[in-house]
Design an enzyme around this catalytic site. Structure first.
Site, mmCIF file in Angstrom:
data_model
loop_
_atom_site.group_PDB
_atom_site.id
_atom_site.type_symbol
_atom_site.label_atom_id
_atom_site.label_comp_id
_atom_site.label_asym_id
_atom_site.label_seq_id
_atom_site.Cartn_x
_atom_site.Cartn_y
_atom_site.Cartn_z
ATOM 1 N N CYS A 189 0.480 20.588 8.135
ATOM 2 C CA CYS A 189 0.602 19.822 6.897
ATOM 3 C C CYS A 189 1.688 20.358 5.986
ATOM 4 C CB CYS A 189 -0.751 19.792 6.197
ATOM 5 S SG CYS A 189 -0.683 19.045 4.574
ATOM 6 N N CYS A 236 2.548 16.536 6.371
ATOM 7 C CA CYS A 236 2.348 15.739 5.151
ATOM 8 C C CYS A 236 3.321 16.080 4.026
ATOM 9 C CB CYS A 236 0.932 15.932 4.615
ATOM 10 S SG CYS A 236 -0.311 16.312 5.847
ATOM 11 N N LYS A 238 7.099 15.607 4.719
ATOM 12 C CA LYS A 238 7.236 14.161 4.931
ATOM 13 C C LYS A 238 7.192 13.407 3.597
ATOM 14 C CE LYS A 238 3.956 11.725 4.865
ATOM 15 N NZ LYS A 238 2.975 11.604 5.911
ATOM 16 N N TYR A 291 2.064 6.383 12.955
ATOM 17 C CA TYR A 291 2.308 7.061 11.676
ATOM 18 C C TYR A 291 3.636 7.839 11.661
ATOM 19 C CZ TYR A 291 -2.556 7.621 9.611
ATOM 20 O OH TYR A 291 -3.785 7.518 9.050
ATOM 21 N N GLU A 334 6.886 6.541 9.584
ATOM 22 C CA GLU A 334 7.159 7.261 8.332
ATOM 23 C C GLU A 334 8.530 7.932 8.374
ATOM 24 O OE1 GLU A 334 2.723 8.361 6.695
ATOM 25 O OE2 GLU A 334 3.880 9.944 7.636
ATOM 26 N N HIS A 351 -3.982 -3.556 -16.660
ATOM 27 C CA HIS A 351 -2.830 -4.447 -16.673
ATOM 28 C C HIS A 351 -1.641 -3.776 -17.331
ATOM 29 C CE1 HIS A 351 -0.965 -8.369 -16.457
ATOM 30 N NE2 HIS A 351 -0.614 -8.284 -17.730
ATOM 31 N N GLU A 395 -4.623 -3.867 -9.996
ATOM 32 C CA GLU A 395 -5.497 -4.842 -10.664
ATOM 33 C C GLU A 395 -5.654 -6.102 -9.820
ATOM 34 O OE1 GLU A 395 -4.255 -7.009 -14.235
ATOM 35 O OE2 GLU A 395 -2.171 -6.476 -13.802
#
Ligand code: FAD
Ligand code: NDP
Length: 487
Positions: free
Chosen positions: A76, A81, A84, A193, A197, A462, A467
């Site tokens: 990671c 992660c 990346k 993935y 990515e 908002h 939303e």
């Protein structure tokens, strides 16, 4: 970390002593020994240390076939992660710079990316069920004994070694983040993935990038969403070679790599040359060198992964396994960390809580992010039948896309619900900016068994993209236009 590092013992030079200690006292030196200092291993060790236990961690990185290596921390933080996400952010900033002009910023042209890299560094195997033999890079041996052992050795990228030149000339994600120079024109093989990515951010920083996909994108994910992801990538500039598989990689005199592939649609053989060929064809554990057979830890003969029960115990009760090394678990950092912590609490903290692998949210950090939690539409239909499933969906335009006149064709969300009165939410899928941030919040609701009526009572914030989820009202079944118009 401090607690871990305070309690962490170095193995160097302790070999003879450990054996002697155990031989004389019949006791193991450590309460817990973790093999693998990545996401899961460090989390487990740290948690166990909190309970005042004597804990040791063994971590070793075998250089990649291209010679890349790094320090403690695992996939990671070193080759996964984190680098990346930083590269993804670098690419997003490129798009933001383009948008900025529409918002009135004057930016001197041309804007281009400069490749920048930051550098950061005892391999364990079983001698008997309580004894691990560690070997340093220099070949120095140390023997450590422990009451409980956790295997958290993760996985490494696979190479398609049946393809001539693949190992010799190709790189993987283990190398990509440590390159000293820009990879240039890049072919990324694979369509999940890692591939999408990496191809996404390479395109985003201005490189000529091609994805070679032998079948479908993002296998296991909702396929409608997966198609939107690749459609967007194509419009963003990533090239796709669909239903193609490589057969050969050769080095040309120019030092470029010539790749030959079969196009299964056309039945033709094609070729092109690239500066870099990156394999993103999945990851595999290195369980062979752990010497698991000696102690009776069972693995899946096909995947090589360790078979564990709900309590992460292997076929040998005091030996556990967590994270990517385990069979049938998600290959994700947060699941490895949570599994490690819970295991340490069960071992030393008088807890009986098991890791719950249901409704684990995740995000694919492609240029337009795709976040999801729960079931895909396909799996929901397979599990419950199409008559018992209601899918609410919407195409929406992020406000920030309007001024910049960005195309929002693939900004889409859908919620898969049970069709009965309560309409429990089975899955939520969102493509758009900050999808990871959006899905993380809704994941709590879904984990708590949220229903469609409850979601409709949730007030939106908002103006946000998230939303729109609280306003989903068009069902797929109705066939009505699902484009959101106005506020
Ligand atoms: P690892 O983190 O791989 O750690 C295992 C450690 O054990 C390594 O340091 C290894 O060198 C060491 N080791 C192996 N064998 C031995 C041995 N015999 N003795 C001693 N040490 C040994 N997950 C996400 O959740 N989000 C993301 O965005 C994400 N992005 C990713 C991007 C890429 C390019 C990749 C490759 C993965 C990504 N992942 C992501 C997946 C994530 O990195 C892994 O799921 C996670 O790191 C698994 O943790 P682990 O503890 O099981 O193994
Ligand atoms: P996957 O196993 O998910 O995907 C492998 C891909 O390579 C598939 O598209 C597969 O195609 C293709 N492939 C396999 N063999 C070949 C071959 N010989 N020739 C051509 N293509 C081939 O692996 P990844 O490395 O992408 O990801 C590993 C794990 O890492 C993921 O499951 C994920 O959990 C984790 N990860 C998480 C991330 C995140 O959370 N954002 C990011 C990156 C990784 P086919 O479908 O046809 O088999």
């Amino acid at each position: 970390m401090a607690a871990l590092w305070r309690r962490r013992e170095r193995f160097l030079g302790a070999s003879g002593l450990c054996r002697t200690v155990r031989a004389l006292s019949g006791k193991n030196e450590y309460d817990l020994l973790v093999i693998g200092g990545g996401s899961g291993g460090l989390a487990c060790a740290k948690e166990a240390a909190q309970f005042g236990r004597k804990v040791a961690v063994l971590d070793y990185v075998d250089p990649s076939p291209q010679g890349t290596t790094w320090g403690v921390g695992g996939t990671c933080v070193n080759v996964g992660c984190i680098p990346k996400k930083l590269m993804h952010q670098a690419a997003l900033l490129g798009s933001a710079l383009k948008d900025a002009q529409h918002y009135g910023w004057s930016i001197s042209q041309p804007v281009h990316h400069t490749w920048k890299v930051k550098y950061f560094n005892m391999k364990g195997s079983f001698s008997d069920p309580h004894t691990i033999r560690g070997l340093t890079k220099a070949g120095k041996e140390t023997v450590v004994t422990a009451e409980n052992i956790v295997i958290a050795t993760g996985g490494r990228p696979k190479y398609p070694t049946h393809i001539a030149g693949a190992l010799e000339y190709g790189i993987t994600s283990d190398d990509l983040f440590w390159l000293k120079e820009s990879p240039g024109k890049t072919l990324v093989v694979g369509a999940s993935y890692v591939s999408l990515e990496c191809a996404g951010f390479l395109t985003g920083i201005g490189l000529d990038t091609t994805v070679m996909m032998r079948s479908i994108p993002l296998r296991g994910f909702d396929q409608q969403m997966a198609s939107l992801v690749t459609e967007h990538m194509e419009s963003y500039g990533t090239k796709f070679l669909k239903r193609c598989f490589p057969t050969k990689v050769e080095k040309l005199e120019s030092n470029r790599l010539q790749v030959t592939w079969k196009n299964t649609d056309l039945g033709t053989e094609e070729r092109d040359s690239f500066d870099t060929v990156m394999w993103a064809v999945g990851r595999a554990p290195d369980t062979k060198t752990l010497n698991l057979e000696t102690v009776g830890v069972k693995t899946n003969s096909e995947t090589g992964k360790i078979i564990v029960d709900a309590g992460e115990a292997t076929s040998v009760p005091h030996i556990y396994a967590i994270g990517d090394i385990t069979e049938g678990r998600p290959e994700l950092t947060p699941t490895a960390i949570a599994a490690g912590k819970l295991l340490a609490r069960r071992l030393f903290g008088q807890s009986s809580e098991l890791m719950d692998y249901d409704n684990v949210p995740t995000t694919v950090f492609t240029p337009l992010e795709y976040g999801c939690v729960g079931l895909s539409e396909e799996v929901a239909v397979q599990s419950y039948g199409s008559d018992n499933i209601e899918v609410y969906h919407a195409y929406y335009k992020p406000l920030e896309f309007t001024v910049a006149e960005r195309d929002a064709t693939q900004c889409y969300m859908k919620m898969v619900c049970l069709r009965e009165r309560e309409q429990r939410i089975l899955g939520l899928h969102f493509i758009g900016p900050n999808a990871g941030e959006v899905i993380q919040g809704f994941a709590l609701g879904i984990k708590c068994g949220a229903t469609y009526p409850q979601l409709m009572k949730t007030i939106g914030i908002h103006p946000t993209c998230a939303e729109e989820i609280t306003k989903l009202h068009i069902t797929k079944r109705s066939g009505l236009d699902a484009t959101v118009t106005g506020c």
